[in-house]
Enzyme design. Structure first.
Site, PDB file in Angstrom:
ATOM      1  N   CYS A  70      17.129   9.975 -30.359  1.00 61.37           N
ATOM      2  CA  CYS A  70      18.329  10.631 -30.853  1.00 61.37           C
ATOM      3  C   CYS A  70      18.728  11.786 -29.932  1.00 61.37           C
ATOM      4  O   CYS A  70      17.919  12.688 -29.677  1.00 61.37           O
ATOM      5  CB  CYS A  70      18.098  11.163 -32.270  1.00 61.37           C
ATOM      6  SG  CYS A  70      19.477  12.160 -32.904  1.00 61.37           S
ATOM      7  N   CYS A  73      18.516  15.487 -31.687  1.00 54.50           N
ATOM      8  CA  CYS A  73      17.252  16.121 -32.036  1.00 54.50           C
ATOM      9  C   CYS A  73      16.856  17.118 -30.950  1.00 54.50           C
ATOM     10  O   CYS A  73      17.296  16.994 -29.798  1.00 54.50           O
ATOM     11  CB  CYS A  73      16.158  15.073 -32.202  1.00 54.50           C
ATOM     12  SG  CYS A  73      16.271  14.100 -33.717  1.00 54.50           S
ATOM     13  N   ASN A 178      31.693  12.958 -40.559  1.00 51.12           N
ATOM     14  CA  ASN A 178      31.600  11.579 -41.024  1.00 51.12           C
ATOM     15  C   ASN A 178      30.135  11.317 -41.349  1.00 51.12           C
ATOM     16  O   ASN A 178      29.268  11.594 -40.509  1.00 51.12           O
ATOM     17  CB  ASN A 178      32.039  10.591 -39.941  1.00 51.12           C
ATOM     18  CG  ASN A 178      33.461  10.825 -39.468  1.00 51.12           C
ATOM     19  OD1 ASN A 178      34.292  11.326 -40.212  1.00 51.12           O
ATOM     20  ND2 ASN A 178      33.737  10.465 -38.227  1.00 51.12           N
ATOM     21  N   HIS A 189      21.769  11.406 -36.992  1.00 49.17           N
ATOM     22  CA  HIS A 189      21.405  12.813 -37.155  1.00 49.17           C
ATOM     23  C   HIS A 189      22.528  13.566 -37.886  1.00 49.17           C
ATOM     24  O   HIS A 189      23.712  13.340 -37.614  1.00 49.17           O
ATOM     25  CB  HIS A 189      21.178  13.444 -35.781  1.00 49.17           C
ATOM     26  CG  HIS A 189      20.470  14.758 -35.827  1.00 49.17           C
ATOM     27  ND1 HIS A 189      19.133  14.908 -35.512  1.00 49.17           N
ATOM     28  CD2 HIS A 189      20.903  15.998 -36.151  1.00 49.17           C
ATOM     29  CE1 HIS A 189      18.786  16.170 -35.629  1.00 49.17           C
ATOM     30  NE2 HIS A 189      19.847  16.853 -36.034  1.00 49.17           N
ATOM     31  N   HIS A 191      25.341  15.701 -38.503  1.00 52.32           N
ATOM     32  CA  HIS A 191      26.216  16.434 -37.584  1.00 52.32           C
ATOM     33  C   HIS A 191      27.668  16.218 -37.975  1.00 52.32           C
ATOM     34  O   HIS A 191      28.002  15.325 -38.746  1.00 52.32           O
ATOM     35  CB  HIS A 191      26.008  15.968 -36.140  1.00 52.32           C
ATOM     36  CG  HIS A 191      26.583  14.607 -35.852  1.00 52.32           C
ATOM     37  ND1 HIS A 191      26.013  13.436 -36.329  1.00 52.32           N
ATOM     38  CD2 HIS A 191      27.691  14.221 -35.157  1.00 52.32           C
ATOM     39  CE1 HIS A 191      26.738  12.405 -35.932  1.00 52.32           C
ATOM     40  NE2 HIS A 191      27.763  12.847 -35.224  1.00 52.32           N
TER      41      HIS A 191
END
Length: 368
Positions: A70, A73, A178, A189, A191
């Site tokens: 990811c 991260c 979203n 993740h 966000h």
């Protein structure tokens, strides 16, 4: 709030927002990245007058990476990400695959292979796109944050609204989240994003026109009248505090849709006073958690796919508009989604399968 600015390896800006002044944010980005050189353009639809962004370079953006790769991260154990530090509270950085980009010279654009002539109009896609990471915890969600962290996110949104709205050519700043693969999210993740548009968005433009007509007809502000009407007959009110009220709109487009308005009308996040800022995190978290309980139970909530959108007045022509949040989910039952059918996608004529009054009642029932 402690704000620390850094640079990523390709020159993009990274900003940490911390509650602890002792946080060390000196870690450098050691990735071998080439500078971002992508460009976008905006083209006006001659039939509607709406601007459409053309950003072909986004086809190569990161798409559903595994959790151990990811990019949002923290950098750990030799795996380098967009966040150089080993941990963070809230981080904001320029998107590596932005829809809106620093503008090329006008002469370069007009001399390109798609140089327009009447009735067409094209301009450089001048703007900025940022990613807002709410927490370093990959498995969390905004609804899992405590009020202090939610307030830090609010402070970050406010900081970015102030800075981005001052950029040359920027007309409107849009903060949004979203959540869920059903919405189309490509990074799991927790966000959100911020777009600094070089034009007022089509929905904002239509709303401004309607607000102007309301002012001409009544001498009053449309949003103040809407909020007063919902508070006077609270059949669609979901939750309310001293400074904010959340309600399902009278003509809701989505099965479960909530609008959150401050009682004192302001143009954007930068105009909120401290009382409004202090109350917002708790009320916002309450709404997000209600959405998760809609299709689960208090003991086993189910994460609802949603879009959370801050509507802020544009730089010009927004005198009658009001800051407010629109939160909605595409899920209409536990096992059914609201897909945009031909009427919605083709003609923007929405058909809602859930009455706004029923949706409000259900959202009241799932209060903690």
């Amino acid at each position: 709030m402690i704000r620390t600015t850094a640079k990523l390896a390709d020159g993009r800006e990274l900003i940490y927002f911390d509650s602890d002044a002792a946080a060390d944010r000196g870690t450098r980005d050691l990735r071998p990245l080439e500078p971002v050189g992508s460009r976008s353009e905006i083209r006006r639809d001659p039939a509607t007058g709406a601007w459409v962004t053309i950003a072909a370079h986004r086809q190569s953006r990161t798409y559903h990476p595994p959790a151990d790769e990811c990019p949002l991260c923290p950098s750990r154990d030799g795996r380098l990400s967009e966040i150089p530090d080993a941990d963070y509270e809230v981080a904001v950085f320029e998107n590596r695959f932005p829809s809106l980009t620093p503008a090329p010279a006008a002469a370069d654009l007009l001399a390109g292979p798609h140089a327009p002539g009447p009735p067409y109009d094209v301009r450089a896609g001048n703007g900025r796109c940022e990613v807002v990471c709410f927490t370093s915890d990959h498995g969390a969600s905004f609804a899992d944050l405590d009020e202090a962290r939610a307030r830090l996110v609010l402070d970050a949104w406010t900081d970015r609204t102030a800075e981005l709205s001052a950029l040359p050519g920027v007309e409107q700043v849009y903060c949004f989240e979203n959540r869920g693969t059903e919405i189309g999210v490509t990074l799991a993740h927790p966000h959100g994003q911020i777009y600094a548009f070089p034009f007022p968005t089509p929905r904002t433009a239509r709303t401004a026109e309607q607000a102007a007509r309301h002012r001409a007809a009544t001498g009053r502000n449309l949003f103040e009248d809407l909020l007063a009407a919902e508070r006077a007959d609270p059949v669609r009110v979901v939750a309310a505090g001293e400074h904010w009220t959340a309600f399902v709109p009278y003509a809701a487009r989505w099965p479960y849709e909530v609008h959150l308005h401050p009682h004192r009308r302001v143009a954007d996040l930068t105009r909120l006073d401290e009382d409004q800022r202090a109350e917002l995190p708790g009320l916002y978290l309450d709404l997000l958690r209600r959405f998760d309980r809609l299709f689960g139970t208090p003991q086993a909530p189910v994460r609802a796919p949603y879009i959370s959108a801050w509507h802020q007045a544009p730089r010009t022509g927004g005198e009658e508009l009001a800051l407010h949040l629109e939160l909605f989910t595409v899920r209409r039952t536990a096992d059914k989604l609201k897909y945009l059918a031909g009427t919605e996608s083709g003609m923007e004529a929405f058909i809602n399968d859930v009455s706004p009054e029923t949706a409000a009642q259900r959202l009241r029932e799932v209060a903690s």
